[in-house]
Scaffold this motif. Structure first.
Motif, PDB file in Angstrom:
ATOM      1  N   LEU A 192      -1.575   3.151   6.520  1.00 47.63           N
ATOM      2  CA  LEU A 192      -1.078   3.054   5.379  1.00 47.63           C
ATOM      3  C   LEU A 192      -2.048   2.004   4.522  1.00 47.63           C
ATOM      4  O   LEU A 192      -2.381   2.502   3.427  1.00 47.63           O
ATOM      5  CB  LEU A 192       0.241   2.552   5.063  1.00 47.63           C
ATOM      6  N   LEU A 193      -2.240   0.839   5.065  1.00 48.87           N
ATOM      7  CA  LEU A 193      -3.117  -0.149   4.339  1.00 48.87           C
ATOM      8  C   LEU A 193      -4.676   0.520   4.242  1.00 48.87           C
ATOM      9  O   LEU A 193      -5.157   0.547   3.051  1.00 48.87           O
ATOM     10  CB  LEU A 193      -3.324  -1.092   5.034  1.00 48.87           C
ATOM     11  N   ILE A 194      -5.152   1.336   5.041  1.00 50.71           N
ATOM     12  CA  ILE A 194      -6.419   1.867   4.922  1.00 50.71           C
ATOM     13  C   ILE A 194      -6.343   3.151   3.921  1.00 50.71           C
ATOM     14  O   ILE A 194      -7.056   3.223   2.826  1.00 50.71           O
ATOM     15  CB  ILE A 194      -6.796   2.420   5.958  1.00 50.71           C
ATOM     16  N   GLY A 195      -5.140   3.937   3.784  1.00 49.01           N
ATOM     17  CA  GLY A 195      -5.119   4.886   2.768  1.00 49.01           C
ATOM     18  C   GLY A 195      -4.935   4.409   1.583  1.00 49.01           C
ATOM     19  O   GLY A 195      -5.217   5.010   0.763  1.00 49.01           O
ATOM     20  N   GLY A 196      -4.328   3.099   1.345  1.00 48.08           N
ATOM     21  CA  GLY A 196      -4.098   2.601  -0.077  1.00 48.08           C
ATOM     22  C   GLY A 196      -5.605   2.148  -0.474  1.00 48.08           C
ATOM     23  O   GLY A 196      -6.195   2.204  -1.742  1.00 48.08           O
ATOM     24  N   ALA A 197      -6.467   1.525   0.302  1.00 47.60           N
ATOM     25  CA  ALA A 197      -7.723   1.159  -0.024  1.00 47.60           C
ATOM     26  C   ALA A 197      -8.540   2.387  -0.433  1.00 47.60           C
ATOM     27  O   ALA A 197      -9.269   2.332  -1.426  1.00 47.60           O
ATOM     28  CB  ALA A 197      -8.390   0.325   0.829  1.00 47.60           C
ATOM     29  N   VAL A 198      -8.726   3.579   0.475  1.00 49.88           N
ATOM     30  CA  VAL A 198      -9.301   4.614   0.095  1.00 49.88           C
ATOM     31  C   VAL A 198      -9.051   5.230  -1.114  1.00 49.88           C
ATOM     32  O   VAL A 198      -9.819   5.809  -1.899  1.00 49.88           O
ATOM     33  CB  VAL A 198      -9.241   5.678   1.361  1.00 49.88           C
ATOM     34  N   ALA A 199      -7.559   5.292  -1.374  1.00 47.23           N
ATOM     35  CA  ALA A 199      -7.240   5.976  -2.759  1.00 47.23           C
ATOM     36  C   ALA A 199      -7.601   5.142  -3.875  1.00 47.23           C
ATOM     37  O   ALA A 199      -7.457   5.764  -4.984  1.00 47.23           O
ATOM     38  CB  ALA A 199      -5.655   5.947  -2.630  1.00 47.23           C
ATOM     39  N   ASP A 200      -7.826   3.996  -3.870  1.00 46.83           N
ATOM     40  CA  ASP A 200      -8.278   3.353  -5.064  1.00 46.83           C
ATOM     41  C   ASP A 200      -9.734   3.015  -5.196  1.00 46.83           C
ATOM     42  O   ASP A 200     -10.286   2.622  -6.198  1.00 46.83           O
ATOM     43  CB  ASP A 200      -7.973   1.640  -5.071  1.00 46.83           C
ATOM     44  N   ARG A 201     -10.422   3.868  -4.215  1.00 46.41           N
ATOM     45  CA  ARG A 201     -11.802   3.847  -4.236  1.00 46.41           C
ATOM     46  C   ARG A 201     -12.298   5.591  -4.436  1.00 46.41           C
ATOM     47  O   ARG A 201     -13.102   5.913  -5.258  1.00 46.41           O
ATOM     48  CB  ARG A 201     -12.418   3.693  -2.868  1.00 46.41           C
TER      49      ARG A 201
ATOM     50  N   GLN B 172       5.200  -1.477 -14.829  1.00 47.40           N
ATOM     51  CA  GLN B 172       5.096  -2.888 -15.726  1.00 47.40           C
ATOM     52  C   GLN B 172       4.170  -3.910 -15.230  1.00 47.40           C
ATOM     53  O   GLN B 172       3.438  -4.328 -16.010  1.00 47.40           O
ATOM     54  CB  GLN B 172       6.347  -3.198 -15.872  1.00 47.40           C
ATOM     55  N   GLU B 173       4.243  -4.184 -13.983  1.00 49.61           N
ATOM     56  CA  GLU B 173       3.579  -5.328 -13.460  1.00 49.61           C
ATOM     57  C   GLU B 173       2.255  -5.158 -12.920  1.00 49.61           C
ATOM     58  O   GLU B 173       1.469  -6.149 -12.879  1.00 49.61           O
ATOM     59  CB  GLU B 173       4.461  -6.076 -12.696  1.00 49.61           C
ATOM     60  N   ILE B 174       1.966  -4.080 -12.174  1.00 48.85           N
ATOM     61  CA  ILE B 174       0.687  -4.110 -11.418  1.00 48.85           C
ATOM     62  C   ILE B 174      -0.505  -3.388 -12.178  1.00 48.85           C
ATOM     63  O   ILE B 174      -0.213  -2.307 -12.626  1.00 48.85           O
ATOM     64  CB  ILE B 174       0.970  -3.173 -10.210  1.00 48.85           C
ATOM     65  N   PRO B 175      -1.762  -4.086 -12.037  1.00 49.11           N
ATOM     66  CA  PRO B 175      -2.768  -3.406 -12.815  1.00 49.11           C
ATOM     67  C   PRO B 175      -3.322  -1.803 -12.209  1.00 49.11           C
ATOM     68  O   PRO B 175      -3.049  -1.747 -10.948  1.00 49.11           O
ATOM     69  CB  PRO B 175      -4.090  -4.116 -12.425  1.00 49.11           C
ATOM     70  N   GLU B 176      -3.610  -1.095 -13.005  1.00 50.22           N
ATOM     71  CA  GLU B 176      -3.859   0.228 -12.552  1.00 50.22           C
ATOM     72  C   GLU B 176      -4.628   0.516 -11.499  1.00 50.22           C
ATOM     73  O   GLU B 176      -4.665   1.359 -10.667  1.00 50.22           O
ATOM     74  CB  GLU B 176      -4.245   1.445 -13.791  1.00 50.22           C
ATOM     75  N   GLU B 177      -6.064  -0.087 -11.492  1.00 52.30           N
ATOM     76  CA  GLU B 177      -6.829  -0.334 -10.587  1.00 52.30           C
ATOM     77  C   GLU B 177      -6.257  -0.693  -9.210  1.00 52.30           C
ATOM     78  O   GLU B 177      -7.266  -0.446  -8.207  1.00 52.30           O
ATOM     79  CB  GLU B 177      -8.278  -0.782 -10.760  1.00 52.30           C
ATOM     80  N   LYS B 178      -5.342  -1.327  -8.957  1.00 52.08           N
ATOM     81  CA  LYS B 178      -4.840  -1.812  -7.801  1.00 52.08           C
ATOM     82  C   LYS B 178      -3.556  -1.316  -7.294  1.00 52.08           C
ATOM     83  O   LYS B 178      -2.949  -1.605  -6.367  1.00 52.08           O
ATOM     84  CB  LYS B 178      -4.570  -3.409  -7.753  1.00 52.08           C
TER      85      LYS B 178
ATOM     86  N   SER C 128      -2.832   1.896  -5.896  1.00 54.55           N
ATOM     87  CA  SER C 128      -2.773   2.109  -4.421  1.00 54.55           C
ATOM     88  C   SER C 128      -2.733   1.286  -3.350  1.00 54.55           C
ATOM     89  O   SER C 128      -1.970   1.447  -2.344  1.00 54.55           O
ATOM     90  CB  SER C 128      -4.029   3.495  -4.334  1.00 54.55           C
ATOM     91  N   ARG C 129      -3.578   0.315  -3.845  1.00 56.98           N
ATOM     92  CA  ARG C 129      -3.331  -0.800  -2.402  1.00 56.98           C
ATOM     93  C   ARG C 129      -2.202  -1.621  -2.463  1.00 56.98           C
ATOM     94  O   ARG C 129      -1.533  -1.603  -1.463  1.00 56.98           O
ATOM     95  CB  ARG C 129      -4.570  -1.834  -2.713  1.00 56.98           C
ATOM     96  N   VAL C 130      -1.778  -1.998  -3.634  1.00 56.45           N
ATOM     97  CA  VAL C 130      -0.285  -2.415  -3.705  1.00 56.45           C
ATOM     98  C   VAL C 130       0.523  -1.764  -3.276  1.00 56.45           C
ATOM     99  O   VAL C 130       1.734  -2.257  -2.529  1.00 56.45           O
ATOM    100  CB  VAL C 130       0.021  -2.996  -5.180  1.00 56.45           C
ATOM    101  N   SER C 131       0.725  -0.225  -3.488  1.00 54.06           N
ATOM    102  CA  SER C 131       1.576   0.811  -3.054  1.00 54.06           C
ATOM    103  C   SER C 131       1.460   0.801  -1.598  1.00 54.06           C
ATOM    104  O   SER C 131       2.587   0.815  -0.755  1.00 54.06           O
ATOM    105  CB  SER C 131       1.417   1.985  -3.690  1.00 54.06           C
ATOM    106  N   ALA C 132       0.311   0.592  -0.957  1.00 51.89           N
ATOM    107  CA  ALA C 132       0.119   0.647   0.451  1.00 51.89           C
ATOM    108  C   ALA C 132       0.877  -0.474   1.171  1.00 51.89           C
ATOM    109  O   ALA C 132       1.479  -0.313   2.055  1.00 51.89           O
ATOM    110  CB  ALA C 132      -1.576   0.693   0.549  1.00 51.89           C
ATOM    111  N   TYR C 133       0.690  -1.725   0.638  1.00 57.73           N
ATOM    112  CA  TYR C 133       1.376  -2.659   1.185  1.00 57.73           C
ATOM    113  C   TYR C 133       2.986  -2.582   1.193  1.00 57.73           C
ATOM    114  O   TYR C 133       3.713  -2.901   1.856  1.00 57.73           O
ATOM    115  CB  TYR C 133       0.927  -4.129   0.400  1.00 57.73           C
ATOM    116  N   ASP C 134       3.347  -2.193  -0.060  1.00 58.96           N
ATOM    117  CA  ASP C 134       4.767  -1.744  -0.213  1.00 58.96           C
ATOM    118  C   ASP C 134       5.368  -0.796   0.633  1.00 58.96           C
ATOM    119  O   ASP C 134       6.328  -0.847   1.620  1.00 58.96           O
ATOM    120  CB  ASP C 134       4.956  -1.190  -1.558  1.00 58.96           C
ATOM    121  N   TRP C 135       4.589   0.319   0.854  1.00 55.79           N
ATOM    122  CA  TRP C 135       4.928   1.242   1.914  1.00 55.79           C
ATOM    123  C   TRP C 135       4.823   0.708   3.148  1.00 55.79           C
ATOM    124  O   TRP C 135       5.568   1.009   4.102  1.00 55.79           O
ATOM    125  CB  TRP C 135       3.936   2.322   1.810  1.00 55.79           C
ATOM    126  N   PHE C 136       3.682   0.014   3.548  1.00 55.01           N
ATOM    127  CA  PHE C 136       3.564  -0.643   4.859  1.00 55.01           C
ATOM    128  C   PHE C 136       4.752  -1.591   5.225  1.00 55.01           C
ATOM    129  O   PHE C 136       5.361  -1.397   6.406  1.00 55.01           O
ATOM    130  CB  PHE C 136       2.459  -1.470   4.784  1.00 55.01           C
TER     131      PHE C 136
END
Length: 454
Positions: A75-84, A346-352, A354-362
């Motif tokens: 998941l964490l790798i997937g989040g980083a890839v999706a923001d890139r 409301q709270e999380i920057p757009e460019e982050k 997928s990464r924050v979502s990945a930590y959420d899912w993880f």
């Protein structure tokens, strides 16, 4: 200053489509409907495929663990890839992998030669696809919505998603009973192919380009800092690590076992799952109208009823009682789900995103491999009813504990948009500091941005 995502193009004058329902939003919703129709039937089919191959409760848990383990690992790798990488490409590639793995699974089951280790390998491939898909999909959905109607857009999206779950679960349960699990798995493979085709047409030209950054590890570190800097975020994710893990064991292992032993087989369990879907649709309809000011406080209170299905199975109640418990649970979790998506948006920057979502899912899925693998041994050691009562009690306990976090109780809904030069709506937080806690002292959430689910 975070660069805001471009707003969705407005529909033509005279269009009956809501302003927030842009092209990407509609494509994402349509693709989600297709995949949910297939996936919710396939979940039932997988369990009965294990039974038909001679497997028991422990084997059902092992197959479920094989799906969840790679989901957690990647998941964490997937989040980083999706923001890139463009998010729609990640989504399509994941759909292709899921299509191929489910088609192979279906072929083995239809041929009558499926073995437990083969099921584990193929479900692991499916879980890997989901690990890359989920953060990309959430980031894409958040980027497709903006403005004051964001919570309504999320509620309608979830209404469509759960409406498809109703049909998928009910149809899947019926088809497993009448034609066997292999055909249901094949339908799921076709659904992934169709959904991947729809997602290939997503338009990412309006999403700001991301800088090269400092590599995968730097991206993960930046996402982690966003995650741990928000007490409401990591505390609720920790709560759902336990809740989701227990729900996974109940729905993947205990539910089908109780249905087979006490309720007559796959069909009543499919109806109960469909009732949960009906409840989520009802909850989504409610949330198109209701906008609680303290959204996380209200949402967390609605997590308590999630324990009802575990208690109903522990008794066990008859099919009608279980169906009622699943319905109430569905309504409650949808109130939480829309509130959670609105808070994240409301709270999380757009460019982050997928990464924050990945930590959420993880965090939310971290215990799934363990709980599903231990479900069978727990039944042997303590008894099925005792294990189910224990699951219900733990869900209630962790939900009560998370209400002790001040930010969970006090995070408030704020106006999302204001007009800036050029007329593009952006988050009011992007232009002026604000606190998520109203008149309270500023917290880690007082920086500008936009964002998500749970």
């Amino acid at each position: 200053m975070n660069k805001p995502a471009a707003s969705p193009s407005r529909p033509p004058l005279g269009s009956r489509r809501p302003e927030w329902a842009g092209r990407n939003y509609l494509l994402l919703t349509a693709a989600t409907i297709v995949t949910n129709l297939g996936t919710h039937g396939a979940l039932i089919a997988t369990t009965w495929a294990v039974f038909e191959s001679g497997g028991d409760a422990g084997d059902v848990g092992l197959v479920a663990m094989a799906r969840f383990l790679p989901l957690v690992l990647f998941l964490l790798i997937g989040g980083a890839v999706a923001d890139r990488v463009p998010r729609h490409r990640v989504m399509v590639a994941a759909n292709v992998l899921n299509c191929v793995s489910q088609a192979a699974f279906a072929a083995l089951v239809l041929a009558g030669s499926a073995q437990i280790w083969q099921m584990m390998v193929l479900t692991a491939l499916c879980g890997t696809g989901q690990a890359f898909f989920n953060p990309a999909a959430e980031g894409m959905l958040m980027s497709s919505v903006t403005g004051e109607q964001a919570s309504r857009a999320f509620a309608v999206y979830r209404m469509a998603m759960h409406g498809a779950s109703i049909g998928g679960a009910a149809l899947g349960g019926a088809l497993v009973a009448f034609v066997g699990p292999g055909w249901v798995l094949l339908i799921d493979a076709v659904a992934f192919a169709v959904a991947g085709g729809l997602r290939a047409f997503l338009d990412v030209s309006g999403i700001p380009e991301r800088g090269p950054g400092g590599g995968l590890l730097a991206d993960l570190k930046e996402g982690w800092q966003e995650f741990v800097g928000r007490p409401w975020l990591w505390s609720i994710v920790a709560q759902f690590s336990v809740v989701v893990g227990l729900i996974g064991a109940v729905e993947s292992v205990y539910g089908p076992l109780v249905a087979r032993a006490e309720l007559g087989g796959a069909r009543p369990w499919g109806i109960a799952l469909a009732a949960y879907g009906v409840g989520t649709v009802a909850g989504a309809v409610l949330m198109t109208r209701w906008k609680p000011r303290r959204m996380l406080f209200v949402g967390t209170l609605c997590v308590f009823p999630i324990a009802l299905p575990s208690a109903a199975l522990a008794v066990p109640l008859d099919a009608v009682g279980l169906t009622a418990a699943m319905f109430v649970s569905g309504v409650a979790i949808e109130v939480f789900g829309v509130s959670w998506m609105t808070a994240m948006h409301q709270e999380i920057p757009e460019e982050k995103l997928s990464r924050v979502s990945a930590y959420d899912w993880f965090g939310s899925t971290a215990l799934l491999p363990l709980t599903t693998a231990l479900a069978g041994p727990a039944e042997t050691a303590f008894g099925r009813s005792e294990a189910l009562w224990g699951a219900a009690a733990l869900m209630v306990l962790v939900t009560a504990l998370v209400l002790l976090v001040p930010d969970v109780r006090n995070l408030t809904r704020r106006p999302h948009t204001k007009e800036v030069a050029g007329g593009d709506p952006v988050s009011a937080l992007a232009t002026a500091p604000a606190t998520a806690l109203g008149a309270a002292a500023p917290s880690a959430d007082a920086e500008g941005a936009v964002r998500r689910n749970g």
